[in-house]
Design an enzyme around this catalytic site. Structure first.
Site, PDB file in Angstrom:
ATOM      1  N   HIS A 156      -2.528 -47.987  44.210  1.00 22.40           N
ATOM      2  CA  HIS A 156      -2.815 -48.555  42.872  1.00 22.40           C
ATOM      3  C   HIS A 156      -4.157 -49.284  42.857  1.00 22.40           C
ATOM      4  O   HIS A 156      -4.356 -50.205  42.065  1.00 22.40           O
ATOM      5  CB  HIS A 156      -1.717 -49.520  42.406  1.00 22.40           C
ATOM      6  CG  HIS A 156      -0.333 -48.983  42.575  1.00 22.40           C
ATOM      7  ND1 HIS A 156       0.280 -48.195  41.636  1.00 22.40           N
ATOM      8  CD2 HIS A 156       0.545 -49.097  43.597  1.00 22.40           C
ATOM      9  CE1 HIS A 156       1.488 -47.854  42.058  1.00 22.40           C
ATOM     10  NE2 HIS A 156       1.667 -48.380  43.263  1.00 22.40           N
ATOM     11  N   SER A 277     -32.939 -46.765  39.713  1.00 24.11           N
ATOM     12  CA  SER A 277     -32.922 -46.878  38.264  1.00 24.11           C
ATOM     13  C   SER A 277     -34.366 -47.008  37.774  1.00 24.11           C
ATOM     14  O   SER A 277     -35.200 -47.605  38.448  1.00 24.11           O
ATOM     15  CB  SER A 277     -32.109 -48.120  37.883  1.00 24.11           C
ATOM     16  OG  SER A 277     -32.550 -48.618  36.643  1.00 24.11           O
ATOM     17  N   LYS A 283     -31.446 -51.340  41.995  1.00 26.47           N
ATOM     18  CA  LYS A 283     -30.345 -50.373  42.048  1.00 26.47           C
ATOM     19  C   LYS A 283     -30.574 -49.244  43.062  1.00 26.47           C
ATOM     20  O   LYS A 283     -31.677 -48.766  43.256  1.00 26.47           O
ATOM     21  CB  LYS A 283     -30.147 -49.734  40.660  1.00 26.47           C
ATOM     22  CG  LYS A 283     -29.714 -50.685  39.575  1.00 26.47           C
ATOM     23  CD  LYS A 283     -28.240 -51.009  39.591  1.00 26.47           C
ATOM     24  CE  LYS A 283     -27.366 -49.857  39.216  1.00 26.47           C
ATOM     25  NZ  LYS A 283     -27.154 -49.717  37.788  1.00 26.47           N
ATOM     26  N   GLU A 290     -21.598 -38.928  42.393  1.00 23.50           N
ATOM     27  CA  GLU A 290     -21.201 -38.856  40.978  1.00 23.50           C
ATOM     28  C   GLU A 290     -21.322 -37.430  40.450  1.00 23.50           C
ATOM     29  O   GLU A 290     -20.504 -36.981  39.641  1.00 23.50           O
ATOM     30  CB  GLU A 290     -22.054 -39.817  40.146  1.00 23.50           C
ATOM     31  CG  GLU A 290     -21.689 -41.268  40.426  1.00 23.50           C
ATOM     32  CD  GLU A 290     -22.630 -42.274  39.776  1.00 23.50           C
ATOM     33  OE1 GLU A 290     -22.278 -43.441  39.724  1.00 23.50           O
ATOM     34  OE2 GLU A 290     -23.725 -41.881  39.344  1.00 23.50           O
TER      35      GLU A 290
END
Ligand code: ARG
Length: 459
Positions: A156, A277, A283, A290
């Site tokens: 979970h 970024s 970043k 992804e």
């Protein structure tokens, strides 16, 4: 000129031609179409449709074509032919004149396209198997490097029990092994040669289909001509095997994205597979992972696409089936590059051991150990579970881990708890107690890694 002009008096509309032509997609079957044509030349020569000399000339011209365009089949798209079969035939006629017009005797584009597509699936399938094995080997190597790196295991997305990073790696090793066997299975079933089934009823020439199948490196010929020209199960199965494997890749990607997040910080990804970024200089984004996660969607889409296209199609060939290739090619391209990228991500990944360990030490991941301790002292498990739940609430309120509570504090919940409890609450104890086949104890994980390595060495 189309292959079927005689029956027609009018020209096709430009719109229809644009709609109907499949060359912009099926040019990728060029090599398979030529190889299939060479085998077919031999087959019709063997039954006297063409002479041995004509067969030699046809095959020489086909081989010439293969070397001319084989390395860059995309140049074919400039040609205005309807499909790859028309393209190859037209080029052949340009080379050897009327002799080229004899090759299609006894053959239909229906058994031809089925053959080309199976040949393509077989060869792509082999390369996908290699890529899956490379990824598998990369994960086994990572499991070995990080065999004893401790991190929290989750259910979970809540910290549940400590595990090792090596153990986590081996979970995906199991999944990729199943993917390999699923793909092998699908390829075995696809390994039957359609050529010689003609348009739908079988060719009218007495060719030896067993011989033809083995000339094309198929395990066997197909057995029913109607089924053969209308069967696209192999496309569905390849898309399905790809979808399941992409599900595994996307789950692994998601785990790693989370492990790499600022919140978890269990791993670092190499600069090779991350990007920055344009606005925020700090970043370092896990784009490779992804994209693996993202491409999974379109692979599933193509599986749904081919299933839906094939649904309720009457026997035998229907033009609907021309829609089989675009999705399949995209599935294979996506799966293939995702496998390569995943292996690259794993090869440059490092585990931030202190952060992973400290996360495993928080979140009351040793609560089960306390329950097991109580059980060992005679308390029934269900009662122990309840008692430990109360201990956890107490510890949360005291803002301490369980092992930081004093014996006196613990004894409020079960008066027989002694000093010996602390050794059971250490991370090492949590891990080492899981010394059962499939468990996270170092001994088990190391043995599993050795078994996988031996498997890799034996192919
Ligand atoms: N381009 C077609 C396909 O991919 C080839 C088969 C055409 N057959 C036919 N009967 N029109 O399905």
């Amino acid at each position: 000129m189309a292959l079927w002009g005689g029956r027609f008096q009018g020209e096709s509309s430009a719109l229809f031609k644009l709609f109907n032509d499949s060359l912009p997609v099926d040019y990728r079957l060029f090599e398979q179409d030529v190889v299939g044509s060479i085998a077919w030349a031999d087959a019709i020569a063997s039954v006297g449709v063409i002479t041995a000399q004509e067969c030699t000339d046809l095959k020489a011209a086909l081989n010439e074509l293969l070397t001319e365009v084989g390395e860059q089949p995309e140049q074919i798209i400039q040609h205005g032919a309807e499909d790859i079969h028309s393209y190859v035939e037209q080029q052949l006629i340009a080379k050897v004149g009327d002799l080229g017009k004899k090759l299609h005797t006894g053959r239909s584009r229906n058994d031809q396209v089925a053959t080309d597509l199976k040949l393509w699936c077989k060869s792509e399938g082999e390369s996908l198997l290699t890529k899956l094995s490379t990824l598998h080997a990369e994960l086994v190597a990572l499991a070995e490097r990080e065999v004893d790196a401790v991190m929290p295991g989750y259910t979970h997305l809540q910290r549940a029990q400590p595990v090792t990073f090596g153990h986590w790696c081996l979970a995906y090793v199991e999944m990729y092994e199943r993917d390999i066997s699923r793909l092998q299975d699908a390829l075995n079933r696809a390994d039957s040669c359609p050529l010689g089934c003609g348009a739908l009823a079988g060719t009218a020439y007495p060719i030896d289909r067993h011989q033809l199948a083995s000339a094309l490196n198929f395990a066997r010929p197909t057995l029913n001509s109607l089924d053969t020209v209308s069967d696209r199960d192999h496309v569905v199965e390849l898309c399905s095997a790809a979808s399941i494997s992409m599900m595994h890749l996307s789950r692994m990607a998601e785990d790693l994205i989370f492990f790499n997040s600022g919140e978890a910080n269990f791993i670092s990804l190499s600069d090779e597979v991350t990007s920055g970024s344009s606005l925020m200089p700090q970043k370092k984004n896990p784009d490779a992972l992804e994209l693996i996660r993202g491409k999974t969607g379109r692979v599933y889409g193509s599986l749904m696409g081919i299933l839906t296209t094939m649904k309720a199609l009457p026997l035998a060939y229907n033009k609907d089936m021309q829609e089989d290739k675009e999705g399949l090619f995209d599935v294979v391209d996506s799966w293939s590059i995702c496998l390569d990228v995943a292996a690259l991500v794993l090869s440059g990944l490092s585990v931030n051991r202190p952060q992973a360990l400290s996360a495993a030490q928080q979140g009351y991941a040793n609560a089960t150990e306390l329950a097991d301790y109580l059980v060992a002292k005679g308390m029934p498990f269900r009662e122990a579970h309840h008692v430990v739940g109360e201990v956890v609430v107490f510890a949360i309120n005291a803002q301490k881990p369980i092992e930081a509570l004093s014996v006196e504090q613990l004894q409020q919940f079960a008066n027989f708890i002694g000093d010996d409890v602390y050794k059971d609450l250490t991370i090492e104890a949590c891990l080492e107690k899981r010394d059962v086949l499939g468990g996270t104890a170092l001994k088990q994980v190391s043995a599993a890694i050795e078994a996988k390595k031996a498997q890799l060495n034996h192919g």
